[in-house]
Scaffold this active site. Sequence first.
Site, PDB file in Angstrom:
ATOM      1  N   HIS A  98      18.766  50.547 -31.150  1.00  0.00           N
ATOM      2  CA  HIS A  98      19.826  51.555 -31.092  1.00  0.00           C
ATOM      3  C   HIS A  98      19.374  52.869 -31.722  1.00  0.00           C
ATOM      4  CE1 HIS A  98      22.699  48.500 -29.807  1.00  0.00           C
ATOM      5  NE2 HIS A  98      23.603  49.451 -29.668  1.00  0.00           N
ATOM      6  N   ASP A 218      28.418  53.970 -28.037  1.00  0.00           N
ATOM      7  CA  ASP A 218      26.995  54.213 -28.272  1.00  0.00           C
ATOM      8  C   ASP A 218      26.564  55.583 -27.769  1.00  0.00           C
ATOM      9  OD1 ASP A 218      26.681  51.804 -29.500  1.00  0.00           O
ATOM     10  OD2 ASP A 218      25.564  50.853 -27.872  1.00  0.00           O
ATOM     11  N   ASP A 231      26.458  51.759 -23.267  1.00  0.00           N
ATOM     12  CA  ASP A 231      26.288  50.864 -24.405  1.00  0.00           C
ATOM     13  C   ASP A 231      24.925  50.191 -24.290  1.00  0.00           C
ATOM     14  OD1 ASP A 231      26.805  48.432 -26.242  1.00  0.00           O
ATOM     15  OD2 ASP A 231      28.645  49.577 -26.448  1.00  0.00           O
TER      16      ASP A 231
END
Length: 331
Positions: A98, A218, A231
């Site tokens: 991420h 996200d 995401d």
Amino acid sequence: TFVADSSKPASKEKRGDALVLKRFSGRVKTHWKISSYSSLISHPAPQIELLDRDSDRSFNEFFQNPERGEQESDPQTISDSIDIFSFPKGARAGIFFHEIFEEIDFAATPPADEQLVIDKLNGYGFEAKWKETVRGMIKQVLSTPLLNEGNHLTLSAVQQQDRISEMEFYFPLNPILPRTLRKIFADYGPHDISADFPTQLGKLTFSPVEGFMKGYIDMVFKYDGRYYLLDWKSNFLGMSSADYNKDSIRTVMRDDFYILQYHIYTLALHQYLGLRMPDYRYETDFGGVFYLFIRGIDSDSGAGNGIYYDRPKIDLIHALGRTLIPSFEPK
């Protein structure tokens, strides 16, 4: 010299006033709270609100027991291979991936990812041998077309100024129960999502809640005049690209309640765009939802591998808004 101030009133005790203990006769709404997708699907609910990484359950476990480290990997899947399927699993890997996608410039030429990958591998305690594997995965994710509609949308075409990472949102929340969500998806949800998803929602066990809904998207990005939410998913589904086909991904989306998650996120983004854009229309301005299972994205393995896409019907988003948000006004 100390001089008494005779202008001050005498204390209540000296005036002889009786002290009275007031009793609280109100009612505290214990179900009024800040809720999230995580709290709706978790039992018991997490005590802190967390960003979604891999899956909410594994991310919670990371914070509760961060010293697990490499033990998060499934011993049965550990091998000597140096490929993205063999990369360590678990919440730490999820946070690692991420952060890379949050910080990297998608449109940079040439990609400025080498030093970033080196720093992140070192910072998260992963071996340097994974550098080229991670860089290869990044290249696939950024260069693979996300849609099969002829517009050739790739993340490498998304400029820095056209994206927002970790977009946080709140919206007011009416009282809801699991059966509330079940009815919405039973009445308005298209059958091509998952015919049994409303029944699955009815099996959730969260207590009645109201107050506010909170979440983190996200990434929100704009491409060709439309807004999308995305995401990142680093979930481990298997040791080959075939394990990340459309059927496998749809199963994960249903079983981990990601379908519920992205409908809540879509509602939040729909509300935000309606407030910020005077002429906003869902049908023309909202492009849809991407869930990218980054281990499985491989342009050589067929179109759509590792990619989940949906554009929820506006009737479903409006029904969700009317049910969840007080004084909701369709846009």
